[in-house]
Design a protein around this motif. Structure first.
Motif, PDB file in Angstrom:
ATOM      1  N   UNK A  79     -27.016  34.580 -21.707  1.00 11.35           N
ATOM      2  CA  UNK A  79     -27.602  33.677 -22.698  1.00 11.35           C
ATOM      3  C   UNK A  79     -27.420  32.222 -22.272  1.00 11.35           C
ATOM      4  N   UNK A  80     -26.221  31.882 -21.831  1.00 11.37           N
ATOM      5  CA  UNK A  80     -25.973  30.506 -21.368  1.00 11.37           C
ATOM      6  C   UNK A  80     -26.872  30.154 -20.188  1.00 11.37           C
ATOM      7  N   UNK A  81     -26.989  31.075 -19.239  1.00 10.69           N
ATOM      8  CA  UNK A  81     -27.809  30.823 -18.053  1.00 10.69           C
ATOM      9  C   UNK A  81     -29.287  30.679 -18.418  1.00 10.69           C
ATOM     10  N   UNK A  82     -29.792  31.552 -19.292  1.00  4.82           N
ATOM     11  CA  UNK A  82     -31.195  31.490 -19.674  1.00  4.82           C
ATOM     12  C   UNK A  82     -31.508  30.215 -20.456  1.00  4.82           C
TER      13      UNK A  82
ATOM     14  N   UNK B 274     -28.902  40.181 -30.431  1.00  3.58           N
ATOM     15  CA  UNK B 274     -27.728  39.312 -30.474  1.00  3.58           C
ATOM     16  C   UNK B 274     -28.119  37.949 -31.020  1.00  3.58           C
ATOM     17  N   UNK B 275     -27.183  37.291 -31.687  1.00  2.00           N
ATOM     18  CA  UNK B 275     -27.376  35.933 -32.174  1.00  2.00           C
ATOM     19  C   UNK B 275     -26.161  35.109 -31.745  1.00  2.00           C
ATOM     20  N   UNK B 276     -26.428  33.967 -31.133  1.00  2.00           N
ATOM     21  CA  UNK B 276     -25.362  33.111 -30.634  1.00  2.00           C
ATOM     22  C   UNK B 276     -25.596  31.677 -31.061  1.00  2.00           C
TER      23      UNK B 276
ATOM     24  N   UNK C 109     -29.068  27.577 -31.898  1.00  2.00           N
ATOM     25  CA  UNK C 109     -29.075  28.972 -32.339  1.00  2.00           C
ATOM     26  C   UNK C 109     -29.933  29.721 -31.334  1.00  2.00           C
ATOM     27  N   UNK C 110     -29.367  30.725 -30.700  1.00  2.00           N
ATOM     28  CA  UNK C 110     -30.049  31.473 -29.649  1.00  2.00           C
ATOM     29  C   UNK C 110     -30.156  32.936 -30.064  1.00  2.00           C
ATOM     30  N   UNK C 111     -31.358  33.483 -29.953  1.00  2.00           N
ATOM     31  CA  UNK C 111     -31.601  34.882 -30.296  1.00  2.00           C
ATOM     32  C   UNK C 111     -31.945  35.651 -29.022  1.00  2.00           C
ATOM     33  N   UNK C 112     -31.329  36.824 -28.885  1.00  2.00           N
ATOM     34  CA  UNK C 112     -31.590  37.687 -27.740  1.00  2.00           C
ATOM     35  C   UNK C 112     -31.944  39.083 -28.228  1.00  2.00           C
TER      36      UNK C 112
ATOM     37  N   UNK D 138     -33.411  36.476 -23.717  1.00  2.00           N
ATOM     38  CA  UNK D 138     -33.622  35.428 -24.705  1.00  2.00           C
ATOM     39  C   UNK D 138     -35.014  35.562 -25.321  1.00  2.00           C
ATOM     40  N   UNK D 139     -35.049  35.593 -26.647  1.00  2.00           N
ATOM     41  CA  UNK D 139     -36.331  35.704 -27.349  1.00  2.00           C
ATOM     42  C   UNK D 139     -36.673  34.424 -28.110  1.00  2.00           C
TER      43      UNK D 139
END
Length: 133
Positions: A56-59, A81-83, A104-107, A113-114
């Protein structure tokens, strides 16, 4: 000698009677092995939490061109996932004056990553105003 022939014949009949048993034995472990492989392949498709965090961090960094510094929240959802990721948006001197963004990151369930959105922006040296409420 007839005794030897009888032994050979009886050993041969024992071998032939053992073949179905041994093939049955190999079928059971084979079925078990196939189900284990199926479970392993399902597990191998499902990334581990640390892999999700790193990916997630990389994307996010690749998409935004900004450095993803930390993950401040992380949870599994029905969709994946939610981060919440803290990102360095603008580096300043001194470092405490740098601008940070909380995203807010959604996967999805595979860790891809979405979507993402910035939920707040703050100076690195400032205390969190949300904590006092």
């Amino acid at each position: 000698m007839s005794n030897t022939n009888n032994r050979s014949e009886s050993q041969g009949s024992q071998r032939s009677s053992q073949i179905p048993q041994s093939s049955r034995k190999t079928q059971s472990p084979q079925k078990s092995h196939d189900s284990q492989q199926s479970q392993q392949s399902q597990e191998s498709r499902r990334p581990r939490p640390m892999e999700v965090l790193r990916e997630a961090r990389a994307q996010l960094a690749e998409l935004t061109g900004m450095t993803a510094e930390t993950v401040s929240s992380f949870e599994r959802t029905e969709e994946g996932w939610s981060l919440e990721v803290e990102v360095l948006e603008l580096e300043r001197v001194p470092d405490t004056m740098s601008l940070m963004g909380s995203y807010q990151v959604e996967l999805d369930s595979e860790g891809q990553l979405t979507g993402y959105r910035r939920v707040r922006r703050y100076e690195r040296g400032r205390a969190d105003s949300r904590g006092g409420r």
